[in-house]
Enzyme design. Structure first.
Site, PDB file in Angstrom:
ATOM      1  CG  ASN A   7      -1.563   0.663   1.164  1.00 54.15           C
ATOM      2  OD1 ASN A   7      -1.856   2.725   0.357  1.00 54.15           O
ATOM      3  ND2 ASN A   7      -2.909   1.184   1.956  1.00 54.15           N
ATOM      4  NE  ARG A  99      -5.480   2.861  -0.835  1.00 56.42           N
ATOM      5  CZ  ARG A  99      -5.432   3.854  -0.087  1.00 56.42           C
ATOM      6  NH1 ARG A  99      -3.956   4.290   1.012  1.00 56.42           N
ATOM      7  NH2 ARG A  99      -6.231   4.798  -0.130  1.00 56.42           N
ATOM      8  CG  HIS A 188     -12.394   5.022   2.293  1.00 63.54           C
ATOM      9  ND1 HIS A 188     -12.440   6.533   3.071  1.00 63.54           N
ATOM     10  CD2 HIS A 188     -11.186   4.979   2.555  1.00 63.54           C
ATOM     11  CE1 HIS A 188     -11.584   7.154   3.225  1.00 63.54           C
ATOM     12  NE2 HIS A 188     -11.224   6.464   3.216  1.00 63.54           N
ATOM     13  NE  ARG A 249      -8.634  13.471   2.428  1.00 67.97           N
ATOM     14  CZ  ARG A 249      -8.610  12.509   2.623  1.00 67.97           C
ATOM     15  NH1 ARG A 249      -9.657  11.385   2.206  1.00 67.97           N
ATOM     16  NH2 ARG A 249      -7.235  11.569   2.390  1.00 67.97           N
ATOM     17  CD  GLU A 392      -8.065  -0.166   4.200  1.00 62.37           C
ATOM     18  OE1 GLU A 392      -8.935   0.468   2.472  1.00 62.37           O
ATOM     19  OE2 GLU A 392      -7.636   0.209   4.686  1.00 62.37           O
TER      20      GLU A 392
END
Length: 408
Positions: A7, A99, A188, A249, A392
């Site tokens: 990742n 990923r 996601h 964010r 993940e």
């Protein structure tokens, strides 16, 4: 079958090595044989590498940053060299999964990487300029370290949301936006898919029979409405900026505000991008930090702006959960995952309090002292509430196994 998962991000990289059986995959996630983490922001010109193995070895290295490629290669070499060694040689690894944040409209599922796929990931960098170049760099580094003969798989964050209906993914601007690729993609996805599948297993239900709201709440955050095992709505859109208030964010804001800031010369497009992604959200409102734990602590000590940030976070979380509920037209379970979702009892309780009218009841003891992957609702609750540790990396390893094991 040994599968390496990478990742690769812009400021950090995480890698895991799994050993998967050759036949049927286990129902529960396996622990990795080896895990490596790189932090490129540790200090000027020095990257910090942390490595641990299933046998209990923990190692920390400080690596001069001559290039990102060289630093990543040094981390990967600990797989077969030094005290954290878990394989005899690089050829012991049989497949590599990556990923990749943005797959655009083309990639609705994971795919074996070819030169054409790499070119498309590069082209899609205009939609994910921070993430896709780093993901592509990771692919090219592993090709250099392990050779191009080893099969590699791209697992896209956007793929799970490729099932969104047109009414959900189309923006109400001009129709030709669609022809330019300007639409809602969602992110996601790997986490939302894993958590939906894990929820079905924990509830002993067929995934296709369930209506779920999956809440991936970390520094970046998104919700998904999952019906019959597919995503029918999500909060992130063309970029990961849309939707929930996040750590740094902004989440969704009136676009007229952005036009105003540009017209009045308060910001350039570049500085506005930095503000919305790195200086807004809980960090921008609290004026303290993007870390929810510190904001909660400050609010408890009477810090007004921290309290406002916390109240806003909860309000907008409930707001979007309500939107997911309306789209689903019913609800079997809510799933909380990622750093905040897995660890903040306060946020889980506050989010679910608004849905008491549905007969949802949280067990306070289980909410405060839950185990990994547990139902924290009361026996008589009409809606189940699950806390699931998102995995993940394991989900990427499974995708890699699915696409490559027959050819090995």
């Amino acid at each position: 079958m040994k599968i390496l998962v990478l990742n690769a991000g812009s400021s950090s990289q995480k890698a895991c090595l799994y050993e998967l059986p050759g036949g049927i995959l286990p129902e529960y996630p396996l622990e990795p044989l080896w895990e490596g983490f790189l932090d490129f922001t540790h200090q000027a010109n020095i990257a910090e590498a942390k490595v641990k193995t299933h046998t209990g070895v923990n190692q920390t290295l400080e690596i001069p940053i001559t290039s990102r490629k060289a630093v990543t290669e040094t981390l990967l070499q600990t797989l077969w060299q030094g005290e954290a060694q878990v394989i005899d040689q690089p050829t012991a690894i049989q497949a590599i999964g990556h990923r990749v944040v943005h797959g655009g409209e083309q990639y609705r599922d994971s795919i074996c990487i070819t030169p054409e796929v790499k070119a498309e990931i590069d082209r899609l960098s205009c939609f994910a300029p921070v993430h896709n170049p780093a993901n592509l760099e990771g692919i090219e580094i592993t090709e250099a370290v392990f050779g191009q003969a080893i099969p590699q798989v791209a697992v896209f964050d956007t793929a799970f949301h490729a099932t969104l209906p047109a009414a959900a993914y189309t923006y109400p601007g001009q129709y030709d936006w669609l022809e330019q690729g300007i639409r809602r993609y969602g992110f996601h996805g790997t986490s939302h898919r894993y958590c939906a599948e894990r929820a079905a297993a924990l509830l002993n239900r067929d995934l296709t029979s369930l209506k779920l709201i999956t809440c991936h709440l970390g520094n970046g955050a998104s919700l998904a409405a999952v019906q019959q095992g597919i995503s029918i709505e999500t909060t992130m859109g063309f970029t990961p900026l849309e939707g929930l208030m996040m750590g740094s964010r902004s989440g969704s804001v009136d676009p007229g505000i952005l036009l105003h800031l540009l017209r009045t010369n308060q910001h350039t497009p570049e500085s506005l991008d930095t503000l919305l992604n790195k200086a807004a959200g809980m960090k921008g409102i609290s004026g303290i930090t993007n870390d929810l734990r510190e904001i909660i602590a400050a609010a408890e000590q009477g810090h007004d702006r921290a309290q406002l940030a916390l109240d806003m976070y909860i309000h907008r979380l409930r707001y979007y959960m309500g939107a997911m509920l309306a789209v689903l037209g019913g609800l079997d379970a809510i799933v909380f995952t990622a750093g905040v979702g897995e660890n903040s009892a306060l946020i889980r309780a506050a989010a679910c309090e608004a849905f008491g009218f549905l007969g949802l009841k949280i067990d306070p003891e289980k909410n405060t002292h839950h185990e990994v992957d547990q139902d924290i609702s009361t026996p008589d609750s009409q809606i189940r509430v699950l806390v699931i540790r998102t995995q993940e990396d394991w989900a990427i390893a499974k995708e890699c196994w699915r696409l490559t094991h027959d050819r090995l």
